[in-house]
Design an enzyme around this catalytic site. Structure first.
Site, PDB file in Angstrom:
ATOM      1  N   ASP A   1       0.819  -1.215   0.000  1.00 16.31           N
ATOM      2  CA  ASP A   1       0.000   0.000   0.000  1.00 16.31           C
ATOM      3  C   ASP A   1       0.850   1.261   0.000  1.00 16.31           C
ATOM      4  O   ASP A   1       2.037   1.247   0.354  1.00 16.31           O
ATOM      5  CB  ASP A   1      -0.956   0.008   1.190  1.00 16.31           C
ATOM      6  CG  ASP A   1      -0.239  -0.027   2.538  1.00 16.31           C
ATOM      7  OD1 ASP A   1       0.761  -0.758   2.655  1.00 16.31           O
ATOM      8  OD2 ASP A   1      -0.681   0.678   3.460  1.00 16.31           O
TER       9      ASP A   1
ATOM     10  N   GLU B   1       0.216  -1.273   5.730  1.00 13.57           N
ATOM     11  CA  GLU B   1       1.300  -0.717   6.551  1.00 13.57           C
ATOM     12  C   GLU B   1       1.122   0.778   6.801  1.00 13.57           C
ATOM     13  O   GLU B   1       1.480   1.279   7.869  1.00 13.57           O
ATOM     14  CB  GLU B   1       2.647  -0.974   5.865  1.00 13.57           C
ATOM     15  CG  GLU B   1       3.860  -0.740   6.757  1.00 13.57           C
ATOM     16  CD  GLU B   1       4.345   0.707   6.767  1.00 13.57           C
ATOM     17  OE1 GLU B   1       5.118   1.061   7.674  1.00 13.57           O
ATOM     18  OE2 GLU B   1       3.950   1.476   5.862  1.00 13.57           O
TER      19      GLU B   1
END
Length: 370
Positions: free
Chosen positions: A84, A142
């Site tokens: 991400d 994350e």
């Protein structure tokens, strides 16, 4: 895109730079803001499933390369990167080459690292002839809140990963080997007074002004250097937010300050909490609201030392928190390494130098080739 094994996995070729640049542009071209990693996770699973790798899907996270042949007793190395990114800006929404840079959201944080890990993982010479087994761990969440970080879910779903000799977390490090990481605590410190109408302050006790002298003292708070395994970590404690919940015409009866403590890996969470509470003092109500453990540098772990020797570059402490700490919790030595630039993380117009890609990949290949 499937890469072919090079004749010499660590050879400094123009083809290597081109291959890595193309892969990085492809990775950055997929939408994967935190919470929207499904399409890139599908792509990763299809890529490695079509190669014949064992692929395990956990939510929107993908692990490729385990389990291996039960007769293969080589140490396991994990190549770890998150899928991400933070939301793009107009300056990095469309990935592109701009002079000697690759520009795009996630280039430095951390798809440049993911690209070199994927290229190494796809090198059949390293996979079959090198001294290590490899697993590629590409996880979601994350960049978002702690509870959404799927690396925890992956490690719980695949307990065999705890047998790894090393986890290489590909957060941006400017091509330094950054060992360990700082831990972090957040505490909310609430000063209590007595609410009153702001036209008649003598009828109350202003909780905000009660905190004034205590807040001013933080301006003199200096970093504390702590040596761990020959590495110097700088502990810092700072107020970062403050608020009241009253209307504008009310003397506040409560005033809360958030204090953030970044601590060295010589302390566990209990030790760090004791230090923070002592530093705050007996000034009000204290609630610890967020805890992130530190990771020791593990400088003398055999695989860590082998990596440092192979990369032959600067070795520094990680003056921040990264997911290496999650590996420390399950007993896996971990380090941070990547061609990405730390100063570019989350920046408008995020970029990475093209010149960083091949040298970082060759350094990773030297370690994996033994």
């Amino acid at each position: 895109m499937t890469t072919e094994a090079s004749e010499t996995p660590t050879a400094p070729t123009d083809a290597l730079t081109g291959r890595l640049t193309d892969l990085l542009l492809e990775l950055c071209g997929m939408p994967c803001v935190t919470g929207e990693e499904g399409p890139i996770a599908d792509w990763m699973a299809d890529r490695y499933g079509s190669r014949g790798d064992v692929v395990v899907r956990v939510g929107n996270s993908v692990v490729a390369g385990v389990p291996e042949d039960e007769g293969d007793d080589r140490p396991l190395v994990l190549l770890v990167g998150h899928l991400d990114v933070v939301p793009p800006t107009p300056d990095d929404l469309v990935p592109r080459i701009d002079g000697d840079l690759v520009v795009g959201r996630g280039t430095s944080d951390m798809k440049a690292g993911l690209a070199i890990a994927m290229d190494a993982f796809e090198d059949e010479r390293l996979r079959t002839k090198g001294p290590y087994r490899m697993a590629l761990v590409a996880y979601a969440g994350e960049e978002g809140p702690e509870e959404g970080n799927e690396l925890t879910d992956v490690l719980e779903a695949m307990p065999g990963l705890a047998d790894a000799a090393l986890a290489i977390v590909l957060e941006p490090t400017d091509m330094e080997v950054q060992l360990g990481c700082m831990g972090g605590l957040h505490a909310e410190v609430t000063f209590h007074g007595q609410a009153a109408h702001s036209a008649r302050p003598w009828q109350g006790d202003n909780a905000l002004t009660k905190a004034g002298e205590w807040l001013a003292g933080w301006r003199e708070d200096a970093p504390v250097d702590v040596e761990v395994d020959g590495m110097i970590y700088r502990e810092v404690t700072n107020p970062t937010r403050a608020w009241t919940d009253n209307a504008r015409n009310v003397i506040p009866g409560a005033f809360t300050v958030n204090v953030n403590y970044r601590f060295a890996p010589d302390k566990d969470l209990a030790d760090a909490e004791a230090v923070l509470r002592e530093r705050i003092g007996d000034v009000g109500e204290v609630a610890i609201i967020d805890r992130a453990p530190a990771c020791p540098p593990n400088r003398h772990a055999p695989a860590v030392q082998a990596f440092v020797d192979a990369v032959d570059g600067a070795v520094t402490p990680k003056q921040a928190w990264t997911d290496v700490a999650r590996f420390a919790q399950i007993g896996v030595p971990a380090l941070n390494y990547s061609p990405g630039l730390g100063a570019q993380a989350h920046q408008q117009g995020e970029h990475v130098p093209i010149a960083n890609l091949a040298p970082a990949r060759r350094a990773l290949g030297r370690f994996l080739a033994g």
